[in-house]
Design a protein around this motif. Structure first.
Motif, PDB file in Angstrom:
ATOM      1  N   SER A 213       0.823  -1.210   0.000  1.00 21.18           N
ATOM      2  CA  SER A 213       0.000   0.000   0.000  1.00 21.18           C
ATOM      3  C   SER A 213       0.856   1.259   0.000  1.00 21.18           C
ATOM      4  O   SER A 213       0.376   2.343  -0.345  1.00 21.18           O
ATOM      5  N   HIS A 214       2.128   1.151   0.375  1.00 25.17           N
ATOM      6  CA  HIS A 214       3.031   2.296   0.376  1.00 25.17           C
ATOM      7  C   HIS A 214       3.788   2.440  -0.946  1.00 25.17           C
ATOM      8  O   HIS A 214       4.539   3.403  -1.116  1.00 25.17           O
ATOM      9  N   PHE A 215       3.624   1.487  -1.858  1.00 27.73           N
ATOM     10  CA  PHE A 215       4.323   1.539  -3.134  1.00 27.73           C
ATOM     11  C   PHE A 215       3.622   2.534  -4.063  1.00 27.73           C
ATOM     12  O   PHE A 215       2.433   2.789  -3.954  1.00 27.73           O
ATOM     13  N   HIS A 216       4.391   3.064  -4.988  1.00 34.61           N
ATOM     14  CA  HIS A 216       3.839   4.006  -5.963  1.00 34.61           C
ATOM     15  C   HIS A 216       3.141   3.242  -7.088  1.00 34.61           C
ATOM     16  O   HIS A 216       3.681   2.272  -7.626  1.00 34.61           O
ATOM     17  N   ARG A 217       1.948   3.698  -7.451  1.00 32.44           N
ATOM     18  CA  ARG A 217       1.192   3.060  -8.533  1.00 32.44           C
ATOM     19  C   ARG A 217       1.323   3.861  -9.821  1.00 32.44           C
ATOM     20  O   ARG A 217       1.278   5.090  -9.807  1.00 32.44           O
ATOM     21  N   VAL A 218       1.456   3.135 -10.915  1.00 31.38           N
ATOM     22  CA  VAL A 218       1.553   3.768 -12.233  1.00 31.38           C
ATOM     23  C   VAL A 218       0.385   3.265 -13.074  1.00 31.38           C
ATOM     24  O   VAL A 218       0.482   2.246 -13.761  1.00 31.38           O
ATOM     25  N   PRO A 219      -0.761   3.961 -13.017  1.00 27.00           N
ATOM     26  CA  PRO A 219      -1.920   3.518 -13.796  1.00 27.00           C
ATOM     27  C   PRO A 219      -1.699   3.736 -15.290  1.00 27.00           C
ATOM     28  O   PRO A 219      -0.794   4.471 -15.706  1.00 27.00           O
ATOM     29  N   PHE A 220      -2.539   3.111 -16.088  1.00 26.61           N
ATOM     30  CA  PHE A 220      -2.438   3.201 -17.548  1.00 26.61           C
ATOM     31  C   PHE A 220      -3.559   4.088 -18.069  1.00 26.61           C
ATOM     32  O   PHE A 220      -4.730   3.883 -17.737  1.00 26.61           O
ATOM     33  N   ASP A 221      -3.198   5.072 -18.881  1.00 30.51           N
ATOM     34  CA  ASP A 221      -4.176   5.963 -19.509  1.00 30.51           C
ATOM     35  C   ASP A 221      -4.368   5.532 -20.957  1.00 30.51           C
ATOM     36  O   ASP A 221      -3.471   5.731 -21.786  1.00 30.51           O
ATOM     37  N   PRO A 222      -5.514   4.948 -21.304  1.00 33.19           N
ATOM     38  CA  PRO A 222      -5.700   4.455 -22.677  1.00 33.19           C
ATOM     39  C   PRO A 222      -5.751   5.569 -23.718  1.00 33.19           C
ATOM     40  O   PRO A 222      -5.573   5.311 -24.904  1.00 33.19           O
ATOM     41  N   THR A 223      -5.971   6.818 -23.289  1.00 30.44           N
ATOM     42  CA  THR A 223      -6.016   7.927 -24.242  1.00 30.44           C
ATOM     43  C   THR A 223      -4.638   8.533 -24.490  1.00 30.44           C
ATOM     44  O   THR A 223      -4.470   9.345 -25.399  1.00 30.44           O
ATOM     45  N   SER A 224      -3.651   8.158 -23.684  1.00 32.75           N
ATOM     46  CA  SER A 224      -2.316   8.732 -23.830  1.00 32.75           C
ATOM     47  C   SER A 224      -1.626   8.187 -25.073  1.00 32.75           C
ATOM     48  O   SER A 224      -1.767   7.012 -25.412  1.00 32.75           O
ATOM     49  N   LYS A 225      -0.866   9.039 -25.742  1.00 36.07           N
ATOM     50  CA  LYS A 225      -0.088   8.634 -26.910  1.00 36.07           C
ATOM     51  C   LYS A 225       1.395   8.492 -26.565  1.00 36.07           C
ATOM     52  O   LYS A 225       2.240   8.445 -27.459  1.00 36.07           O
ATOM     53  N   SER A 226       1.707   8.437 -25.269  1.00 37.68           N
ATOM     54  CA  SER A 226       3.104   8.430 -24.843  1.00 37.68           C
ATOM     55  C   SER A 226       3.431   7.190 -24.030  1.00 37.68           C
ATOM     56  O   SER A 226       2.656   6.802 -23.150  1.00 37.68           O
ATOM     57  N   PRO A 227       4.570   6.553 -24.295  1.00 37.45           N
ATOM     58  CA  PRO A 227       5.039   5.479 -23.412  1.00 37.45           C
ATOM     59  C   PRO A 227       5.465   6.058 -22.065  1.00 37.45           C
ATOM     60  O   PRO A 227       5.648   7.272 -21.924  1.00 37.45           O
ATOM     61  N   THR A 228       5.590   5.197 -21.077  1.00 35.14           N
ATOM     62  CA  THR A 228       5.989   5.612 -19.726  1.00 35.14           C
ATOM     63  C   THR A 228       7.332   4.994 -19.392  1.00 35.14           C
ATOM     64  O   THR A 228       7.510   3.781 -19.508  1.00 35.14           O
ATOM     65  N   ALA A 229       8.288   5.826 -18.971  1.00 34.22           N
ATOM     66  CA  ALA A 229       9.636   5.367 -18.637  1.00 34.22           C
ATOM     67  C   ALA A 229       9.887   5.526 -17.151  1.00 34.22           C
ATOM     68  O   ALA A 229       9.549   6.552 -16.559  1.00 34.22           O
ATOM     69  N   LEU A 230      10.494   4.503 -16.535  1.00 39.00           N
ATOM     70  CA  LEU A 230      10.882   4.530 -15.122  1.00 39.00           C
ATOM     71  C   LEU A 230      12.385   4.778 -15.029  1.00 39.00           C
ATOM     72  O   LEU A 230      13.172   4.068 -15.668  1.00 39.00           O
ATOM     73  N   LEU A 231      12.773   5.770 -14.233  1.00 42.80           N
ATOM     74  CA  LEU A 231      14.172   6.135 -14.084  1.00 42.80           C
ATOM     75  C   LEU A 231      14.619   5.932 -12.647  1.00 42.80           C
ATOM     76  O   LEU A 231      13.828   6.106 -11.718  1.00 42.80           O
ATOM     77  N   ASP A 232      15.895   5.579 -12.465  1.00 39.82           N
ATOM     78  CA  ASP A 232      16.424   5.561 -11.111  1.00 39.82           C
ATOM     79  C   ASP A 232      16.855   6.973 -10.719  1.00 39.82           C
ATOM     80  O   ASP A 232      16.655   7.932 -11.488  1.00 39.82           O
ATOM     81  N   CYS A 233      17.443   7.150  -9.543  1.00 36.47           N
ATOM     82  CA  CYS A 233      17.777   8.483  -9.062  1.00 36.47           C
ATOM     83  C   CYS A 233      18.857   9.160  -9.894  1.00 36.47           C
ATOM     84  O   CYS A 233      19.045  10.380  -9.809  1.00 36.47           O
ATOM     85  N   MET A 234      19.568   8.389 -10.737  1.00 33.66           N
ATOM     86  CA  MET A 234      20.591   8.943 -11.619  1.00 33.66           C
ATOM     87  C   MET A 234      20.071   9.143 -13.036  1.00 33.66           C
ATOM     88  O   MET A 234      20.840   9.304 -13.979  1.00 33.66           O
ATOM     89  N   ASN A 235      18.734   9.102 -13.202  1.00 38.14           N
ATOM     90  CA  ASN A 235      18.065   9.300 -14.499  1.00 38.14           C
ATOM     91  C   ASN A 235      18.397   8.208 -15.511  1.00 38.14           C
ATOM     92  O   ASN A 235      18.410   8.456 -16.724  1.00 38.14           O
ATOM     93  N   ARG A 236      18.645   6.994 -15.029  1.00 36.69           N
ATOM     94  CA  ARG A 236      18.885   5.857 -15.927  1.00 36.69           C
ATOM     95  C   ARG A 236      17.592   5.056 -16.056  1.00 36.69           C
ATOM     96  O   ARG A 236      17.003   4.636 -15.061  1.00 36.69           O
ATOM     97  N   ALA A 237      17.160   4.857 -17.283  1.00 36.78           N
ATOM     98  CA  ALA A 237      15.905   4.147 -17.531  1.00 36.78           C
ATOM     99  C   ALA A 237      16.075   2.658 -17.257  1.00 36.78           C
ATOM    100  O   ALA A 237      17.001   2.031 -17.760  1.00 36.78           O
ATOM    101  N   PHE A 238      15.187   2.087 -16.438  1.00 34.24           N
ATOM    102  CA  PHE A 238      15.223   0.651 -16.196  1.00 34.24           C
ATOM    103  C   PHE A 238      13.872  -0.002 -16.488  1.00 34.24           C
ATOM    104  O   PHE A 238      13.706  -1.205 -16.252  1.00 34.24           O
TER     105      PHE A 238
END
Length: 460
Positions: A213-238
């Motif tokens: 319940s303390h974790f961050h949720r990343v919902p999906f927006d079906p109307t969005s035209k953009s992919p979603t990228a997760l970065l670490d604290c050094m801005n590296r995409a994982f």
């Protein structure tokens, strides 16, 4: 409403036909594998047993404890914070001297003792007429140095797609500190067994829900035209989640038929089902793994299930809708993870030159179908790691049985435990991430703030 095309729309309009031709021209004969010498029956049994990831000979002092993910906080990130400048036409600038556009300066702009004593010269007015505008347009259309016009167009499209990506950064989470990597850098380290078993027990009895319940949720927006990228604290995409691949959704029935024509005989076997319930560390589903075993070894062979079902696998890979899926995944990898794709290509070229073996799935050496037994409703994994996978991009692609609707708003969200994040993955969406570095599993999202870990009515 955003009228710009998504990355999957761009793929279909610009690259789909080319990617399919590239994939078909590069595919090797299925049965090709390298063997340094004939194997005895005993050696064959020992070889097959190496596929069991529980048998990992890794020193205890190389292991890392599972970090406390509750300390990770997630925030949206603007492009300016990532150092990605734009040109006036909206594309990314190759000039890294400033943000938000190119900066023009002259010697007169620099305030120095010598320049302050001199009389400032009048600056000539920049012409904004038709001739100068045509010149600027020609410069924008001109290919970059070393690239053809077609390659330059591809690079410009890719930059535009990356500019529209939605970025989320995890403060307090670092790939260096919070992931487990071997000294060779080829694959991950397994989490400590006692900690993992304790996590699995809490997942099964539901007590892990309060922590999630303390974790961050990343919902999906079906109307969005953009992919979603997760970065670490050094801005590296994982991790990157795609938009919906509508062209594959239209092929959904064909994909399902191809997969279950391949898996059908195995899924109908009661002994296989019992083995999965007792021995599968990821859940009670069946894993139909195809391709070669661990490409970081100097000897590379086909995995056991593939060898036992050679003709069926070859027929599966010859199916057009399967080729469409493989080509799209490879295009996305090359587009959004070019450095990973380059490393994969070098690995493939090395094996091709030394042993005459190539990956059967574009740049990927393996393709695994998580199969549902006749009395099951869905794939819902328990906490596990995949430490023997190559460090790079593992791809999850969600399919749904024809005639059913999957309630992806509340069912089987995807958890990356060390990063403290829970991601919604609807059907016909792919998620790229390094599976060998993290513990991952599924959980359900209820109407309250507390996720649940299991519900049997996910297919409605």
């Amino acid at each position: 409403m955003d009228d710009s095309p998504s990355e999957t729309d761009v793929y279909c309009s610009e690259f789909r036909a080319i990617s399919i031709r590239w994939h078909l021209s590069g595919r090797e004969k299925i049965a090709v594998e390298y063997r340094p010498m004939p194997l005895s029956k005993r050696q064959r049994l020992e070889e097959d047993s190496k596929e069991n990831e529980e048998n990992l000979d890794i020193p205890e002092d190389d292991r890392r404890d599972i970090p406390k993910a509750e300390k990770v906080t997630w925030t949206p990130v603007r492009l300016v914070e990532l150092g990605i400048p734009k040109d006036d036409d909206g594309s990314m600038s190759e000039d890294q001297g400033g943000l938000g556009g190119r900066h023009e300066s002259s010697a007169q702009d620099v305030m120095s003792p010598e320049s302050t004593n001199k009389k400032k010269k009048k600056k000539k007015k920049r012409t904004r007429g038709k001739t100068s505008e045509q010149k600027r347009q020609r410069q924008r259309r001109a290919p970059q140095p070393g690239l053809t016009i077609a390659q330059s167009k591809h690079e410009k499209i890719v930059r535009g797609l990356k500019l529209r990506t939605h970025f989320l950064r995890a403060e307090g989470f670092s790939l260096n500190e919070n992931s487990r990597v071997t000294s060779t850098g080829w694959h991950g380290l397994p989490p400590p067994k006692d900690e993992l078993q304790e996590l699995i027990a809490r997942h099964r009895d539901g007590s892990i829900s309060e922590q999630l319940s303390h974790f961050h949720r990343v919902p999906f927006d079906p109307t969005s035209k953009s992919p979603t990228a997760l970065l670490d604290c050094m801005n590296r995409a994982f991790g990157i989640r795609t938009t919906t691949a509508h062209f594959l959704a239209k092929l959904g029935s064909q994909l399902y038929d191809a997969m279950y024509q391949l898996l059908g005989p195995t899924l109908a076997n009661d002994s296989v089902k019992r083995d999965c319930e007792l021995k599968n560390p990821r859940g009670d589903h069946f894993q139909g793994l195809m391709g070669h075993q661990r490409p970081y070894h100097d000897t590379i062979i086909l995995v056991k299930w593939h060898k036992d079902n050679l003709k069926a696998v070859e027929a599966f890979l010859d199916t057009p809708c399967v080729q469409e899926l493989i080509a799209w995944v490879n295009w996305f990898l090359r587009t959004f993870f070019p450095n990973v794709a380059e490393r994969y290509q070098r690995c493939a070229d090395w094996h091709k030159a030394k042993y005459g073996v190539s990956p059967l799935f574009g740049l990927f050496w393996n393709f695994c179908i998580n199969g549902i037994f006749p009395d099951q409703l869905r794939i819902h994994t328990v906490p596990h790691g995949d430490p023997k996978n190559v460090i790079g991009a593992c791809v999850i692609f969600v399919y749904v049985k024809p005639g059913f609707e999957f309630d992806h708003k509340t069912r089987s969200w995807f958890v990356i435990f060390e990063a403290g994040v829970i991601i919604e993955l609807p059907p016909w969406v792919a998620f790229f991430y390094p599976s060998s570095l993290f513990i991952h599993f599924n959980c359900d999202i209820s109407g309250t703030s507390t996720p649940s870990v299991y519900s049997g009515d996910s297919l409605q």
